[in-house]
Design a protein around this motif. Structure first.
Motif, PDB file in Angstrom:
ATOM      1  N   ASP A   1      -0.130  -2.670  -8.903  1.00  0.00           N
ATOM      2  CA  ASP A   1      -0.913  -2.150 -10.035  1.00  0.00           C
ATOM      3  C   ASP A   1      -2.340  -1.816  -9.617  1.00  0.00           C
TER       4      ASP A   1
ATOM      5  N   GLY B   1       0.803  -1.220   0.000  1.00  0.00           N
ATOM      6  CA  GLY B   1       0.000   0.000   0.000  1.00  0.00           C
ATOM      7  C   GLY B   1       0.833   1.266   0.000  1.00  0.00           C
TER       8      GLY B   1
ATOM      9  N   PRO C   1       3.144   3.948  -1.862  1.00  0.00           N
ATOM     10  CA  PRO C   1       3.447   4.406  -3.219  1.00  0.00           C
ATOM     11  C   PRO C   1       4.941   4.404  -3.527  1.00  0.00           C
TER      12      PRO C   1
ATOM     13  N   PHE D   1      -3.478  -0.926  -6.665  1.00  0.00           N
ATOM     14  CA  PHE D   1      -3.550   0.268  -5.822  1.00  0.00           C
ATOM     15  C   PHE D   1      -3.190   1.546  -6.568  1.00  0.00           C
ATOM     16  N   PHE D   2      -2.131   1.495  -7.391  1.00  0.00           N
ATOM     17  CA  PHE D   2      -1.550   2.743  -7.886  1.00  0.00           C
ATOM     18  C   PHE D   2      -1.694   2.983  -9.388  1.00  0.00           C
ATOM     19  N   LYS D   3      -2.173   2.001 -10.125  1.00  0.00           N
ATOM     20  CA  LYS D   3      -2.434   2.210 -11.545  1.00  0.00           C
ATOM     21  C   LYS D   3      -3.925   2.087 -11.859  1.00  0.00           C
ATOM     22  N   GLN D   4      -4.544   1.053 -11.298  1.00  0.00           N
ATOM     23  CA  GLN D   4      -5.979   0.846 -11.528  1.00  0.00           C
ATOM     24  C   GLN D   4      -6.838   1.590 -10.514  1.00  0.00           C
ATOM     25  N   HIS D   5      -6.226   1.980  -9.385  1.00  0.00           N
ATOM     26  CA  HIS D   5      -6.950   2.629  -8.284  1.00  0.00           C
ATOM     27  C   HIS D   5      -8.179   1.814  -7.889  1.00  0.00           C
ATOM     28  N   LYS D   6      -7.939   0.539  -7.768  1.00  0.00           N
ATOM     29  CA  LYS D   6      -8.998  -0.418  -7.467  1.00  0.00           C
ATOM     30  C   LYS D   6      -9.409  -0.331  -5.999  1.00  0.00           C
ATOM     31  N   LYS D   7     -10.684  -0.447  -5.750  1.00  0.00           N
ATOM     32  CA  LYS D   7     -11.217  -0.473  -4.395  1.00  0.00           C
ATOM     33  C   LYS D   7     -11.725  -1.879  -4.084  1.00  0.00           C
TER      34      LYS D   7
ATOM     35  N   SER E   1      -2.059   0.839   5.960  1.00  0.00           N
ATOM     36  CA  SER E   1      -2.687   0.782   4.639  1.00  0.00           C
ATOM     37  C   SER E   1      -3.722  -0.340   4.594  1.00  0.00           C
TER      38      SER E   1
END
Length: 217
Positions: free
Chosen positions: A127, A54, A56, A129-135, A87
């Motif tokens: 990816d 979690g 960055p 967390f920081f590219k897809q910003h998936k929840k 996180s």
């Protein structure tokens, strides 16, 4: 952490001149690295990364690591230590990654290998967390996401998770925080006893140089 970000920016710009490093000089304890009072119980010629999926900065560092792996001695080992932080789903990430490392060990894969179960799971989480910003809805969904990246079943995961070796690994990862006294992630410990002072690192080239230097002392 702004100095640390210079490492990542330099990596993206292709700074990779290790063979002609202009600062090929001895490192200084206290400035470039800290000698741990309580070394980790790991092999000589090892690189321990203490990190969290979690984080960055850890995500950016993961993109630099292949360049590092291309330069280190073949016998040097990379040992990822995932720790629980504030996180989301940190504890579940530790469990998934501990299982990933244990499967790698069983199959004679190494964690620095792009095809390792560890790299497949950790890269998938970075990816997400920081590219897809998936929840993620809940911890079950988070675990399933990592298992899908590794292509292993829930049954396999639960079986591995309850093995003594995996539980010992999880404890060693968590104990490393107090043992090393680290205050931020990522942190890199070479040969179990040399903690790199990331604030002193100038760029990607300098980081790679310092890791290789410390591997030899």
């Amino acid at each position: 952490m702004h100095k640390l970000l210079k490492i990542f920016f330099s990596a993206f710009l292709g700074v990779f001149l290790l063979s002609t490093h202009i600062n090929a000089e001895s490192l200084v304890a206290g400035r470039d690295y800290i000698v741990l009072k309580h070394p980790l119980n790991v092999p000589q010629k090892s690189i321990v990364e203490i990190f969290n999926v979690g984080c960055p900065h850890c995500a950016k560092m993961s993109e630099l690591l292949p360049k590092l792996f291309a330069t280190i001695p073949q016998k040097a080992v990379f040992l990822p230590y995932h720790i629980i932080t504030g996180s989301p789903f940190s504890a579940q990430a530790s469990e998934v990654l501990a299982v990933a490392v244990s499967i790698d060990e069983e199959r004679n894969l190494i964690s620095k290998d792009i095809e390792s179960y560890f790299r497949r799971a950790s890269n998938a989480y970075f990816d997400a967390f920081f590219k897809q910003h998936k929840k993620f809805k809940n911890k079950e969904a988070f675990i399933t996401f990592g298992l899908d990246a590794m292509e292993i079943s829930q049954t396999k995961f639960e079986t591995q998770l309850h093995r003594k070796e995996v539980q010992e690994k999880l404890k060693a990862w968590e104990d490393s925080i107090a043992q090393t006294g680290i205050q931020s992630v990522p942190s890199f410990i070479i040969n179990g006893k040399y903690l790199i002072v990331l604030e002193s690192v100038k760029d990607a080239e300098d980081f790679i140089y310092k890791v290789n230097y410390l591997l030899e002392i």
